[in-house]
Design a protein around this motif. Structure first.
Motif, PDB file in Angstrom:
ATOM      1  N   LEU A  48     -10.125  36.233  10.762  1.00 33.69           N
ATOM      2  CA  LEU A  48     -11.534  36.229  11.155  1.00 33.69           C
ATOM      3  C   LEU A  48     -12.284  35.031  10.588  1.00 33.69           C
ATOM      4  O   LEU A  48     -13.457  34.824  10.923  1.00 33.69           O
ATOM      5  CB  LEU A  48     -12.216  37.511  10.671  1.00 33.69           C
ATOM      6  N   ARG A  49     -11.572  34.237   9.756  1.00 28.33           N
ATOM      7  CA  ARG A  49     -12.238  33.103   9.123  1.00 28.33           C
ATOM      8  C   ARG A  49     -11.540  31.768   9.393  1.00 28.33           C
ATOM      9  O   ARG A  49     -12.190  30.744   9.562  1.00 28.33           O
ATOM     10  CB  ARG A  49     -12.314  33.328   7.609  1.00 28.33           C
ATOM     11  N   ASP A  50     -10.207  31.797   9.413  1.00 31.81           N
ATOM     12  CA  ASP A  50      -9.433  30.562   9.533  1.00 31.81           C
ATOM     13  C   ASP A  50      -8.856  30.476  10.942  1.00 31.81           C
ATOM     14  O   ASP A  50      -7.737  30.896  11.214  1.00 31.81           O
ATOM     15  CB  ASP A  50      -8.315  30.563   8.484  1.00 31.81           C
ATOM     16  N   TYR A  51      -9.620  29.900  11.858  1.00 34.83           N
ATOM     17  CA  TYR A  51      -9.229  29.888  13.265  1.00 34.83           C
ATOM     18  C   TYR A  51      -8.053  28.950  13.529  1.00 34.83           C
ATOM     19  O   TYR A  51      -7.230  29.216  14.417  1.00 34.83           O
ATOM     20  CB  TYR A  51     -10.406  29.491  14.147  1.00 34.83           C
ATOM     21  N   ASP A  52      -7.951  27.860  12.797  1.00 34.97           N
ATOM     22  CA  ASP A  52      -6.842  26.933  13.005  1.00 34.97           C
ATOM     23  C   ASP A  52      -5.507  27.610  12.712  1.00 34.97           C
ATOM     24  O   ASP A  52      -4.571  27.530  13.518  1.00 34.97           O
ATOM     25  CB  ASP A  52      -7.011  25.696  12.115  1.00 34.97           C
ATOM     26  N   ARG A  53      -5.417  28.268  11.568  1.00 29.49           N
ATOM     27  CA  ARG A  53      -4.169  28.959  11.218  1.00 29.49           C
ATOM     28  C   ARG A  53      -3.884  30.096  12.205  1.00 29.49           C
ATOM     29  O   ARG A  53      -2.736  30.323  12.589  1.00 29.49           O
ATOM     30  CB  ARG A  53      -4.254  29.533   9.802  1.00 29.49           C
ATOM     31  N   GLY A  54      -4.949  30.793  12.613  1.00 31.78           N
ATOM     32  CA  GLY A  54      -4.759  31.872  13.579  1.00 31.78           C
ATOM     33  C   GLY A  54      -4.188  31.362  14.888  1.00 31.78           C
ATOM     34  O   GLY A  54      -3.281  31.976  15.470  1.00 31.78           O
ATOM     35  N   ASN A  55      -4.702  30.244  15.362  1.00 32.37           N
ATOM     36  CA  ASN A  55      -4.174  29.650  16.597  1.00 32.37           C
ATOM     37  C   ASN A  55      -2.709  29.259  16.448  1.00 32.37           C
ATOM     38  O   ASN A  55      -1.894  29.465  17.357  1.00 32.37           O
ATOM     39  CB  ASN A  55      -5.002  28.418  16.978  1.00 32.37           C
ATOM     40  N   GLU A  56      -2.372  28.710  15.288  1.00 35.94           N
ATOM     41  CA  GLU A  56      -0.984  28.307  15.051  1.00 35.94           C
ATOM     42  C   GLU A  56      -0.045  29.511  15.109  1.00 35.94           C
ATOM     43  O   GLU A  56       1.088  29.404  15.605  1.00 35.94           O
ATOM     44  CB  GLU A  56      -0.878  27.618  13.685  1.00 35.94           C
ATOM     45  N   ASN A  76     -10.699  40.101  18.021  1.00 34.20           N
ATOM     46  CA  ASN A  76     -11.038  39.083  17.041  1.00 34.20           C
ATOM     47  C   ASN A  76     -12.418  38.499  17.312  1.00 34.20           C
ATOM     48  O   ASN A  76     -12.816  38.315  18.453  1.00 34.20           O
ATOM     49  CB  ASN A  76     -10.010  37.951  17.081  1.00 34.20           C
ATOM     50  N   ALA A  77     -13.126  38.215  16.245  1.00 32.57           N
ATOM     51  CA  ALA A  77     -14.438  37.587  16.333  1.00 32.57           C
ATOM     52  C   ALA A  77     -14.775  37.074  14.938  1.00 32.57           C
ATOM     53  O   ALA A  77     -14.185  37.522  13.951  1.00 32.57           O
ATOM     54  CB  ALA A  77     -15.497  38.582  16.810  1.00 32.57           C
ATOM     55  N   PRO A  78     -15.691  36.135  14.813  1.00 35.25           N
ATOM     56  CA  PRO A  78     -16.028  35.624  13.484  1.00 35.25           C
ATOM     57  C   PRO A  78     -16.688  36.703  12.624  1.00 35.25           C
ATOM     58  O   PRO A  78     -17.736  37.242  12.990  1.00 35.25           O
ATOM     59  CB  PRO A  78     -17.011  34.491  13.786  1.00 35.25           C
ATOM     60  N   SER A  79     -16.105  37.020  11.471  1.00 36.48           N
ATOM     61  CA  SER A  79     -16.677  38.061  10.616  1.00 36.48           C
ATOM     62  C   SER A  79     -18.064  37.665  10.113  1.00 36.48           C
ATOM     63  O   SER A  79     -18.896  38.529   9.822  1.00 36.48           O
ATOM     64  CB  SER A  79     -15.750  38.344   9.433  1.00 36.48           C
ATOM     65  N   LYS A  80     -18.329  36.357  10.027  1.00 35.52           N
ATOM     66  CA  LYS A  80     -19.641  35.907   9.562  1.00 35.52           C
ATOM     67  C   LYS A  80     -20.750  36.388  10.489  1.00 35.52           C
ATOM     68  O   LYS A  80     -21.865  36.680  10.038  1.00 35.52           O
ATOM     69  CB  LYS A  80     -19.654  34.373   9.491  1.00 35.52           C
ATOM     70  N   VAL A  81     -20.460  36.497  11.781  1.00 38.49           N
ATOM     71  CA  VAL A  81     -21.453  36.993  12.737  1.00 38.49           C
ATOM     72  C   VAL A  81     -21.820  38.436  12.408  1.00 38.49           C
ATOM     73  O   VAL A  81     -22.993  38.826  12.432  1.00 38.49           O
ATOM     74  CB  VAL A  81     -20.928  36.887  14.177  1.00 38.49           C
TER      75      VAL A  81
END
Length: 412
Positions: A48-56, A76-81
């Motif tokens: 929910l925070r590290d989108y680059d690693r998630g995409n990989e 999945n969505a940004p937890s900060k939101v």
């Protein structure tokens, strides 16, 4: 074969299968949700925070397992939101309240439309949504509770005054931060989608919705309140469902137009066997679901009915859909009955038990996959898939499942 040719071949295979045309093999429509994160060393909170690693992680999964359809994490969505908005209806992995970093989302039901507020909602849904419903679900919207609706309509600067109060200005500042986070997340999501398409994987998802019955029961009245309403105030339920089905149709058409996706998904939360009676399903669930599905078909789209929970007793209703125009995704069903009733009418997908993938042996997984394909593959119209997207499973079981579908998934 180039990646573009592979993409077109898979896309044609999917479309022919849904249209009930002859094909030489079954579509491998096994989709994953959290599994790549957990398999490749991320926690769900990390994702929910590290989108680059998630995409990989998702790119690596597709390279290693090579399904016929693309997967992206649907939950999945940004937890900060969530944190900035003060969302009350959901808890998420690693949230500030202490949910475990690998715990799945927890959806919290409570009444956001009280039992005596139907008339107020039906008379003025926009005012109700802004003044009551939205503030009840998100802290960020609390300033809307105090809007002077009469003043906005009768004073020259009423609307300007209402929307420029200190409380509203503070809300705008939070929305500015949310917009930045969402833009970053959207860019990463778009990059992953394009990467998977470029690798040769078509998408059959992209939109999601709830049918009229579930909209009211999930989001407004909560399950227990809604079931009481079915008995105590059925007229208000019917009035609201009549309105919601039109909203559902418009929303799905808009989503499909915006995304360019022709697969309109609907998640059926409260329709499974034994949860509501056949009479309730017949009179208050199916008519609205069928109206939505037919509207999607009339607009050149493919309705995808995700039947959460066991669904064998509802097959007779699904048989009413036009031939070769819909995709029925099963979580749990009697495969032989499904093939008997829907074979040659609607394409079917899924149904393989997630529990077996999680807790069985590789041999048990392989044997069950063969059993499913022996029932469903003859005469076509079936895409192999799970009852739900995969979150947890031993790697050995995943390898056994994918290999079995590849080797055994020929139409006979």
């Amino acid at each position: 074969m180039t990646l573009n040719e592979k993409y077109n071949e898979r896309l044609q295979l999917i479309e022919d299968t849904i249209a009930l045309k002859p094909t030489d093999r079954v579509v491998n429509a096994i989709r994953v949700n959290y599994w790549p994160y957990l398999e490749y060393g991320m926690t769900l909170a990390d994702a929910l925070r590290d989108y680059d690693r998630g995409n990989e992680c998702f790119i690596r999964f597709h390279k290693e397992f090579d399904p016929d359809v693309a997967s992206m994490c649907s939950a999945n969505a940004p937890s900060k939101v969530y944190e900035i908005s003060g969302l009350k209806t959901v808890r998420w992995p690693g949230d500030p309240q202490g949910l475990d970093e690998n715990a799945p989302y927890q959806f919290i039901e409570y009444e956001t439309l009280l039992e005596d507020e139907y008339d107020e909602y039906l008379d003025n849904p926009i005012q109700f949504a802004l003044g009551k419903f939205i503030p009840r679900t998100c802290d960020i919207f609390e300033p809307l509770v105090n809007l002077d609706w009469f003043g906005m309509c009768t004073r020259i600067t009423g609307a300007v005054d209402a929307f420029s109060s200190p409380a509203m200005l503070e809300m705008y500042k939070k929305f500015e931060k949310i917009a930045e986070v969402k833009a970053d997340f959207a860019a990463h999501s778009a990059a992953l989608k394009q990467a998977l398409i470029g690798m040769g994987y078509p998408f059959i998802s992209g939109t999601g919705s709830s049918t009229a019955f579930d909209m009211l029961a999930d989001s407004l009245r909560c399950t227990m309140g809604f079931f009481a309403d079915l008995i105590i105030q059925p007229e208000n339920v019917t009035k609201t469902l009549d309105r919601f089905v039109e909203m559902h149709i418009k929303s799905s058409l808009m989503q499909c137009k915006m995304t360019g996706c022709k697969y309109a998904w609907v998640m059926l939360h409260k329709a499974f066997d034994g949860f509501i009676s056949d009479e309730t399903y017949r009179d208050q669930y199916w008519p609205y679901l069928k109206k939505w599905a037919l509207a999607m078909i009339d607009n050149g789209l493919i309705p995808v009915l995700f039947t959460e929970g066991p669904y064998t007793s509802r097959l007779k209703y699904l048989a009413e859909l036009p031939e070769g125009k819909a995709l029925i995704h099963f979580e749990e069903v009697d495969f032989k009955e499904a093939k008997k009733i829907l074979g040659g009418k609607s394409c079917m997908m899924g149904g393989f038990p997630n529990q077996l993938l999680m807790f069985g042996t590789p041999q048990q997984v392989s044997d069950k996959a063969k059993e499913v394909m022996d029932i469903m593959c003859p005469d076509g119209g079936y895409m192999f898939g799970m009852g739900a997207s995969i979150d947890h499973a031993p790697r050995a079981n995943m390898e056994a499942l994918f290999q079995t579908v590849k080797d055994y998934g020929k139409y006979r």
